[in-house]
Design a protein around this motif. Structure first.
Motif, short mmCIF file in Angstrom:
data_model
loop_
_atom_site.label_atom_id
_atom_site.label_comp_id
_atom_site.label_asym_id
_atom_site.label_seq_id
_atom_site.Cartn_x
_atom_site.Cartn_y
_atom_site.Cartn_z
N THR A 126 4.62 0.05 1.35
CA THR A 126 5.01 -1.15 2.08
C THR A 126 5.31 -2.27 1.10
N THR A 127 6.11 -3.25 1.49
CA THR A 127 6.57 -4.28 0.55
C THR A 127 5.44 -5.24 0.23
N VAL A 128 5.62 -5.99 -0.86
CA VAL A 128 4.63 -6.94 -1.33
C VAL A 128 4.67 -8.22 -0.48
N ASP A 129 3.56 -8.89 -0.39
CA ASP A 129 3.48 -10.17 0.32
C ASP A 129 4.37 -11.21 -0.38
N GLU A 130 5.08 -12.03 0.43
CA GLU A 130 5.97 -13.02 -0.15
C GLU A 130 5.22 -14.02 -1.01
N VAL B 192 12.83 -9.10 -13.39
CA VAL B 192 12.06 -9.62 -12.27
C VAL B 192 11.91 -8.58 -11.20
N ASN B 193 13.01 -7.91 -10.85
CA ASN B 193 12.92 -6.88 -9.82
C ASN B 193 12.04 -5.74 -10.27
N ALA B 194 12.12 -5.41 -11.55
CA ALA B 194 11.26 -4.33 -12.05
C ALA B 194 9.80 -4.67 -11.88
N MET B 195 9.44 -5.92 -12.14
CA MET B 195 8.05 -6.32 -11.96
C MET B 195 7.65 -6.28 -10.50
N ASN B 196 8.55 -6.74 -9.61
CA ASN B 196 8.21 -6.77 -8.20
C ASN B 196 8.03 -5.38 -7.62
N SER B 197 8.60 -4.38 -8.26
CA SER B 197 8.47 -3.02 -7.73
C SER B 197 7.14 -2.39 -8.08
N PHE B 198 6.41 -2.89 -9.05
CA PHE B 198 5.14 -2.31 -9.46
C PHE B 198 4.01 -3.10 -8.83
N VAL B 199 3.63 -2.75 -7.60
CA VAL B 199 2.60 -3.48 -6.88
C VAL B 199 1.52 -2.52 -6.49
N THR C 47 0.85 -1.20 0.00
CA THR C 47 0.00 0.00 0.00
C THR C 47 0.88 1.24 0.00
N ARG C 48 0.47 2.22 -0.80
CA ARG C 48 1.19 3.50 -0.83
C ARG C 48 0.58 4.44 0.21
N TYR C 49 1.46 5.12 0.95
CA TYR C 49 1.04 6.08 1.97
C TYR C 49 1.62 7.45 1.64
N LYS C 50 0.86 8.46 1.99
CA LYS C 50 1.33 9.84 1.85
C LYS C 50 1.46 10.43 3.25
N PHE C 51 2.65 11.04 3.55
CA PHE C 51 2.97 11.55 4.87
C PHE C 51 3.07 13.07 4.84
N TYR C 52 2.57 13.73 5.89
CA TYR C 52 2.68 15.18 6.09
C TYR C 52 3.34 15.39 7.46
N PHE C 53 4.46 16.12 7.50
CA PHE C 53 5.26 16.19 8.71
C PHE C 53 5.67 17.63 8.98
N TYR C 54 5.47 18.14 10.20
CA TYR C 54 5.88 19.50 10.52
C TYR C 54 6.17 19.59 12.02
N ALA C 55 6.96 20.65 12.36
CA ALA C 55 7.36 20.88 13.75
C ALA C 55 6.50 21.98 14.35
N GLN C 56 6.54 22.08 15.70
CA GLN C 56 5.74 23.08 16.41
C GLN C 56 6.58 23.73 17.50
#
Length: 1191
Positions: A1038-1042, A1184-1191, A1014-1023
């Motif tokens: 996150t990585t793909v299931d084995e 092979v690695n190129a394919m594994n990166s597109f999940v 799953t792709r996540y988008k992060f927003y980070f700031y200080a206070q």
């Protein structure tokens, strides 16, 4: 007998009103003039209504028009979808006062779709009811294009191509056009054009047709919106561009079409087949289209079988591919043939056209105004294809259901009335309809009994020019229709038709008015209910005539011309005379002047070549006459120079100069220019002395003392200046004392103990005599000292030493020569030199306004301590950095200067949460004074900047590790960090947002229990205590299931791959053997050198980690998925936010696309390149690695 109403005519200058106006009034004579006749009743008449098919803007209020007139004023009601529409029950609907117009307010609440339907308005009074058309209300629609995935079109040069548009169905239908992403229209030609259906047709493609942004746009004019289709990408190849390997391995199906680049005869793309049928409605535009492909590009011609195309109504568009016939009728039905032709052949298509017709009027029913007992007829005749059906209504009710009327008889399209009574008054509706539409007309029958009334104003005065027609009005009304007669004079007999013309509306026409036609005329109208009369008066005037016409002129450029125009007119009228140039106004130019009857043009230029017209007009007539002005090239030249210059009347300060003019060369001399030379002071330089008119040959010249004069004269005409004349004899004037003193006198000290006096010296011409010197005088302004003076020569500066510091002085400089002194000079005030200020500003204090702004106040220094001109105050301030608790050091100082005698100033741009010091100094023209005591102040906290970086490392199946550095500018004490993140699905939609507070002392965090792949988008700031700072964003996967990874195909286990590797290894072995044999034989084999110089990119060593070739990928079996792209395990980002757009994901990185269009770059915003870490390599990944990166 039918009654006709004669309308009032109000024009007094009857000679200007053409007869057609009166005939038009007669055609509308059945209308009762309600605004002029009181106590008359009339059934309602619909005067305004909305169109039958009314498409509304759903964003605006709905206004359905219905206006009617009648007496008494009618009331209004509405039906909707055939039933009564009670507007009082709907708070959004209101009817306008004194009107039937409905206004439905939907802008605040309500929806336009709620009010779709068929509406009809009824206007009713005691004499009947009129109804409107059925008004169909529909809101406009501009739907979006359905989402579609468009693949790149690859096509060979010369093939035909059709790019489909298929716009969404809107109401009304949209206007289609093709543009690129820059909103520039795509060029169209005989080869490339847009069809009537919106598709883009290519008869044959060329390499320049390759582009990625063929965009079809649909413009919905009603809502002022434009919708856009996804861009279409087209790649045109030529056979020469394809190498043997690609040609051997590519199947025809991989190209749009499958034919090579060859010439071919035409073939129709639209319409298909050899015949088609087209149906169009009468009076519409018939548009027929033929689009053909072929090579060379075919041309299109059109013909009509068994007939000719209508010349005046036929036009061609779209490079003759579309035939348009305007205002079609049933006669335009038939077969039309289009022929597409090129040098290799032709193809034909026949379109059978049938013209149908919605109903149209032949005779629409007209209003009837009858008197009791009269007969009348209502006729309603219409035509159409098919023949329309005629039906009658009375007061909005089908006539079969209306109450019986014995005076009425229906005969198809005609209603006959006989012996009508007042109860016969009603409004009748005729409806003519067929399958293509309908016509509805209201016509009332109004039964009235009225005595004659004359509507024309009494005692009108008419003025007419002799030999012009005179029209005398007598508009009248009555029921039954009155008869009328005209009389001339108080006891005159009835006028007869052999001399006069009597119009049905009562107007008397005198075809040719003469002087004896003047007098008083009486109009008498009668019917059985009474009589009325009216007098009018006619005056006959003499015509305006031009008795002297302007004449044709030929004038040379630069000359003068005069046109004359004399006018004679009736003495009782006022005439005005106007001049025109080419039927327009005269230029607003001083060269044009009008003097009584004359137009005068001076200094003529080529632009004056024109036709000039004089226009004479009175209130009754207008006459004009014209003449042409032709401007020809000049034959003039500049004048010859004057000669025989002579000086006479030689006096101390004047002399008389005379000369003889040279030849004018056909252009009069306008001026003489007199110049002089001062050979004593400025030999060889000529100065302007004076100008005299060209009519003079002598001039009295004013002279200056102590000048050796000589003169010359230059003649000037319209062409230019002559050469200078010969020089006159010399004349030396006597010396005299100077008349002027030096200018620009100043007294400014350059040192604290001096006064520098400067001035602008006199020129030699102004010295007026020999021995020019200057008397320089000075004294203190506020003292009692006498003037101190010194006489100097040949200088423009004198320095007075030993003066006190910055003291005002009075200064003057006087010129003198051997003859005497100049007049007393002007005294100026100067100052001795300045010195640095002695005192520092006191009582300096600082008021901190906010974290970036402070206000400084100080007490001004005593004026005497400034010792110069006060320029202002200067603040030095700097930020103090803590190198240790006991030692402070300062850095770069900043300076702000406040001009004038200020006592405070603002310091902007300070850094929050900082320690500052400052001092203040006074500034004069010499420099700065001593600094005040340093003042210390602190700025409060502000919001921090963004964290230096945010890295996502060590991605696992359900966790991500985040690392960061604190902000470079915390602007205070950090209190915490805030992390927000949310998942992104495959369509780039954002999921729920998670908010986490992190202590300020942490620089890393592990997020667990995340979803895999799953792709996540992060927003980070200080206070800080002042608030939140700028945020930084990042995305990670996150990585793909084995188990899923195990399903990926390992390229190294494929049989074809093993065989290929074996073949490569065998080839290398053979090359090594051959090389070894040749080397043993003593021959030179340069393979090694060539390999070193030109490494084969197709042969790369195998990676140790996975056993695959570094640059190999199989485009068929191992294409990367297009849903996303791999995220490196360790990376940093800048502060800019990333964008969800797929276009932006590829910017700023080494991203690229495979030939199939799949993305193989990093999925990120703009990043700096980082060194590879872990298992990552700078080489391209294995398939092979190129394919594994597109999940």
């Amino acid at each position: 007998m039918r009654l006709k109403i004669m309308p009032l005519k109000k024009s007094f200058s009857v000679h200007r009103v053409p007869l057609i106006l009166f005939l038009c009034q007669l055609m509308s004579a059945l209308e009762v003039p309600l605004d002029q006749l009181e106590n008359l009743v009339q059934p309602p008449t619909i005067t305004r209504q909305s169109p039958k098919d009314y498409i509304i803007d759903p964003r605006e209020n709905i206004e359905i028009q219905c206006e009617a007139k009648g007496k008494p004023p009618p009331s209004f009601s509405w039906t909707r979808n055939g039933t009564h529409f009670d507007i009082d029950k709907d708070p959004l609907v209101k009817m306008l006062p004194n009107s039937g117009t409905l206004v439905i307010s939907i802008t605040i609440e309500g929806k336009a779709e709620t009010y779709e339907g068929v509406y009809q308005c009824t206007a009713r009074n005691e004499r009947g009811a009129a109804i409107s058309n059925n008004i169909i209300i529909r809101p406009s629609r501009s739907p979006l294009w359905t989402k579609e995935k468009l693949e790149q079109i690859t096509i060979l040069k010369g093939q035909s191509l059709v790019l489909p548009c298929r716009p969404p169905l809107g109401l009304p239908p949209p206007i289609i056009f093709w543009m690129d992403n820059s909103f520039q229209r795509l060029p169209q030609s005989e080869r490339v054009s847009q069809g009537l259906n919106g598709d883009l047709y290519f008869s044959n493609v060329l390499p320049e047709d390759t582009r990625e942004d063929y965009v079809c746009y649909a413009r919905f004019n009603h809502t002022q919106t434009i919708q856009q289709k996804q861009p279409i990408s087209v790649k045109v190849h030529s056979m020469d561009e394809l190498n043997d390997t690609i040609t051997a391995n590519l199947s025809d199906s991989e190209f749009y079409g499958a034919k090579s680049y060859i010439e071919r005869p035409p073939k129709l793309l639209s319409p298909e087949g050899r015949t088609s049928h087209k149906e169009e409605l009468r009076e519409n535009v018939l548009s027929l289209e033929c689009i053909a492909e072929g090579l060379p590009t075919p041309s299109i011609t059109w013909t009509k079988e068994d007939g000719e195309l209508p010349i005046n109504r036929t036009s061609y568009t779209n490079f003759r591919k579309t035939l348009n016939i305007n205002l079609v009728s049933e006669a335009d039905s038939g077969k039309y043939k289009c022929t597409a032709r090129n040098p290799l052949g032709f193809v034909e298509h026949t379109i059978s056209v049938t013209v149908k017709a919605a109903p149209y009027w032949i005779t629409a029913p007209k209003n009837l105004v009858l008197s009791p007992g009269e007969d009348g007829t209502l006729i309603c005749r219409a035509n159409g294809n098919p023949k329309p059906k005629i039906s009658w209504l009375t007061n909005g009710v089908p006539i079969e259901m209306a109450p019986d009327d014995p005076s009425r008889k229906i005969d198809g399209d005609t209603i006959l009335f006989s012996d009508v009574q007042e109860s016969s008054s009603a409004v009748y509706q005729c409806n003519a309809s067929n399958e293509y539409g309908y016509l509805l007309a209201n016509a009332f029958v109004n039964v009235l009994a009225e005595p004659p009334r004359i509507l024309t104003d009494a005692n009108l005065h008419y003025q007419v020019i002799t030999d012009r027609p005179a029209m005398l009005d007598c508009a009248f009304f009555g029921s039954p229709i009155p008869t009328f007669k005209w009389f001339k004079g108080t006891k005159g007999s009835v006028l007869q038709e052999n001399t006069y013309i009597f119009h049905d509306n009562g107007t008397l026409e005198i075809p040719v008015a003469q002087k004896d036609s003047a007098g008083t005329y009486t109009c008498v109208v009668r019917n059985k209910l009474g009589m009325a009369k009216n007098d009018v008066h006619l005056e006959i005037k003499d015509p305006t005539r031009i008795i002297k016409h302007p004449e044709y002129k030929v004038v040379q450029r630069g000359g003068k011309v005069s046109f004359e125009c004399k006018v004679k007119h009736d003495p009782t009228l006022i005439a005005t005379l106007t001049w025109l140039k080419d039927n327009g106004e005269l230029p607003n130019d001083g060269r044009f002047s009008i003097d009584n009857d004359h137009l005068v043009i001076m200094n003529i230029s080529d632009e004056d070549d024109a036709t000039y017209t004089c226009v004479a007009n009175t209130s009754l007539d207008i006459v004009s006459a014209s003449a042409v002005l032709r401007v020809v090239a000049p034959v003039y030249d500049r004048p010859n120079p004057p000669f025989d210059l002579e000086l006479t009347s030689l006096l101390e300060r004047s002399v008389q100069l005379s000369w003889i003019p040279g030849d004018e060369n056909n252009s009069p001399i306008t001026d003489f220019i007199i110049e002089y030379e001062d050979s004593l002071h400025e030999p060889g330089i000529w100065h302007h002395h004076s100008d005299v008119p060209g009519t003079q040959t002598t001039a009295e010249l004013k002279l200056s003392p102590y000048v050796k004069y000589s003169f010359r004269v230059i003649a000037v005409n319209s062409i230019g200046r002559s050469l200078p004349s010969e020089v006159s004899e010399y004349y030396m004037t006597k010396a005299a004392e100077p008349e002027e003193n030096p200018t620009a006198v100043e007294g400014i000290g350059s040192e604290p103990d001096n006064l520098v006096i400067t001035w602008q010296p006199l020129k030699g011409f102004d010295s007026n005599g020999p021995g020019l010197q200057y008397k320089v005088s000075w004294r203190q302004k506020d003292g009692d000292d006498e003037w101190t003076s010194v006489v100097v020569a040949n200088v423009s500066k004198y320095i007075v030493s030993g003066t006190p510091t910055f003291v005002p002085y009075l200064v003057k400089v006087q010129a003198l020569n051997d003859v005497g002194f100049a007049p007393e000079p002007v005294i100026i005030i100067g100052h001795s030199g300045e010195d640095l200020p002695m005192v520092a500003p006191s009582n300096v204090h600082v008021n901190v306004v906010n974290s970036t702004l402070a206000e400084v106040h100080w007490e001004p220094v005593p004026p005497k301590s400034i010792r110069g001109h006060l320029k202002g105050y200067r603040i030095y301030y700097w930020k103090v950095k803590n190198s240790s608790k006991r030692n402070k050091r300062h850095v770069e100082k900043k300076i702000l200067t406040f001009n004038g005698n200020k006592t405070h100033g603002m310091l902007p741009g300070l850094e929050p949460f900082s320690h500052y010091m400052l001092n203040v100094r006074v500034v004069n023209g010499k420099g700065e004074g001593p600094a005040s005591v340093d003042r210390v102040f602190n700025t409060p906290e502000g919001v921090p900047s963004a964290p230096l970086f945010l890295k996502i490392v060590n991605p696992t199946l359900d966790s991500l590790t985040l690392e960061w550095d604190p902000p470079s500018h915390p602007n205070g004490i950090l209190t915490a960090y805030t992390l927000k993140f949310q998942p992104i699905n495959s369509t780039h939609e954002l999921g729920p947002l998670v908010d986490i507070k992190i202590p300020a002392n942490m620089t890393s965090l592990i997020l667990r229990n995340l979803s895999y792949n799953t792709r996540y988008k992060f927003y980070f700031y200080a206070q800080t205590s002042a608030g939140s700072g700028s945020q930084i964003t990042e995305e990670a996967v996150t990585t793909v299931d084995e188990a899923m990874a195990s399903r990926q195909v390992d390229i190294a286990t494929q049989g074809w791959f093993i065989g290929l590797m074996c073949a490569v290894a065998l080839l290398i072995l053979i090359l090594l053997i051959v090389c070894f044999i040749r080397r043993n034989k003593g021959g030179k084999y340069p393979v090694k050198e060539k390999e070193d110089a030109h490494a084969d990119p197709e042969i790369q060593p195998m990676k140790e980690d996975d056993g695959t070739f570094g640059e190999y990928s199989d485009a068929e079996d191992h294409k990367p998925s297009k849903k996303g792209s791999r995220t490196p395990s360790d990376r940093t980002v800048k502060k800019e936010d990333s964008d969800d757009s797929l276009v932006d994901y590829g910017e700023g990185v080494n991203g690229q696309f495979n030939e199939d269009g799949s993305f193989i770059g990093q999925y990120s915003g703009k990043k700096e390149k980082e060194p590879a870490e872990g298992n990552e390599s700078s080489e391209a990944p294995s398939p092979v690695n190129a394919m594994n990166s597109f999940v």
